[in-house]
Design an enzyme around this catalytic site. Structure first.
Site, PDB file in Angstrom:
ATOM      1  N   SER A  63       0.836  -1.203   0.000  1.00  0.00           N
ATOM      2  CA  SER A  63       0.000   0.000   0.000  1.00  0.00           C
ATOM      3  C   SER A  63       0.871   1.253   0.000  1.00  0.00           C
ATOM      4  O   SER A  63       1.718   1.401  -0.872  1.00  0.00           O
ATOM      5  CB  SER A  63      -0.965  -0.050   1.189  1.00  0.00           C
ATOM      6  OG  SER A  63      -2.077   0.791   0.983  1.00  0.00           O
ATOM      7  N   ASP A 187      -5.384  -4.048  -2.723  1.00  0.00           N
ATOM      8  CA  ASP A 187      -4.397  -3.677  -1.706  1.00  0.00           C
ATOM      9  C   ASP A 187      -3.848  -4.904  -0.973  1.00  0.00           C
ATOM     10  O   ASP A 187      -4.601  -5.726  -0.452  1.00  0.00           O
ATOM     11  CB  ASP A 187      -5.068  -2.737  -0.698  1.00  0.00           C
ATOM     12  CG  ASP A 187      -4.079  -2.029   0.215  1.00  0.00           C
ATOM     13  OD1 ASP A 187      -3.251  -2.718   0.833  1.00  0.00           O
ATOM     14  OD2 ASP A 187      -4.148  -0.789   0.308  1.00  0.00           O
TER      15      ASP A 187
END
Length: 306
Positions: A63, A187
């Site tokens: 991320s 993610d």
């Protein structure tokens, strides 16, 4: 011996007489965890590590840690300076563009997310300064995402760089998934917010963990859907870091930096960047000044308490 090398050795000798040199077996893997705007704290951590001559041989990020990690792998020697300039101009409208009506339109049109990832793509393009492929980086780099069909973590290490980082940062419900290599990617924080196993799989023999998402950073009551999604996702991901780092530390040394002091800042709040950088630098410097690595073990802790 080149002059920069002589100066580096001289600095090491001076530090050795004051507090000892932190010796880690190589390859040294830097592990950069996710945490939205809290990723600013990793800039301060990188500065402290550079001043203690702790440098990476490989980088793995999830991320926002993938965003910071890509720039670290691009230019390890000047990463905290480069990242500091980028984070100075990081704002919520830039990264999460559009007000409530725009979010409603995006959700109605696409049904899976609230924000486009175009703003983050622009930040990346600016920071990477023309680097378009993993091959353009100075260090091996892995961007961790999740294959939404297989339900497994995927470490992207080659090919197009921007799409890999966008996939690693595709927060479910917030950003759209990234379609890449026949996969639908989200993610990596869903399964590997602090990608410890992935760094070991890439060959790391010691780990330096830059985690920026301690539970106490989150407010007690989220105020909107985006904050709610991030709040519960972050709390759910804490156990992954705790379990994996304690397991890894039985075989390799793990330097787990403390990060900034606990404060009520959400991963969507970009109004505390300077404070996060400064406090992370100070906390990491105090930690590194006193840490002594003696073989495999956990030096620091995900809770920040020991």
């Amino acid at each position: 011996m080149r002059a920069p090398d002589r100066r580096r050795r001289a600095r090491r000798a001076i530090r050795a007489t004051i507090r000892g040199v932190i010796e880690l077996p190589g390859p040294v893997g830097f592990v950069l965890g996710g945490g939205g705007s809290l990723g600013a704290g990793q800039v301060g951590m990188l500065r402290a590590l550079a001043e203690h001559d702790v440098a990476p041989d490989l980088v793995v990020g999830t991320s926002v840690g993938s965003v910071n990690g890509a720039l670290l792998a691009l230019d390890p020697a000047h990463a905290f300076t480069r990242l500091g300039r980028i984070w100075e101009h990081m704002t919520r409208p830039r990264v999460f563009p559009g007000g409530l009506w725009a979010q409603a339109r995006t959700l109605r049109q696409h049904r899976t997310h609230l924000f486009p990832n175009t703003g983050l793509a622009q930040v990346l393009a600016f920071g990477l300064d023309g680097a378009a492929d993993f091959a353009d980086l100075a260090l091996p780099f892995g961007a961790v995402a999740v294959d939404s069909v297989a339900g497994t973590a995927v470490t992207l290490t080659s090919g197009d760089l921007v799409s890999a980082v966008l996939a690693s940062a595709a927060i479910p419900g917030i950003y759209p998934p990234v379609h890449r290599e026949g996969r639908v990617l989200y993610d990596g924080g869903v399964l590997a917010n602090v990608p410890i196993r992935q760094a070991l799989a890439m060959g790391a023999q010691s780990l330096v963990v830059l985690d920026c998402a301690f539970p106490g950073h989150l407010p007690s009551v989220p105020e909107n859907i985006a904050e709610t999604l991030l709040f519960w996702a972050t709390l759910g991901m804490r156990n992954q870091a705790v379990l994996e780092v304690e397991l890894a530390s039985t075989s390799v040394p793990v330097l787990y930096l403390p990060g900034p002091p606990v404060q009520p800042v959400t991963p969507l709040d970009f109004g505390h960047t300077a404070e996060l950088i400064a406090s992370s630098y100070e906390a990491s410097t105090r930690f590194l000044d006193t840490v002594a690595v003696a073989g495999p073990g956990l030096y620091g802790h995900p809770s920040g308490l020991r």
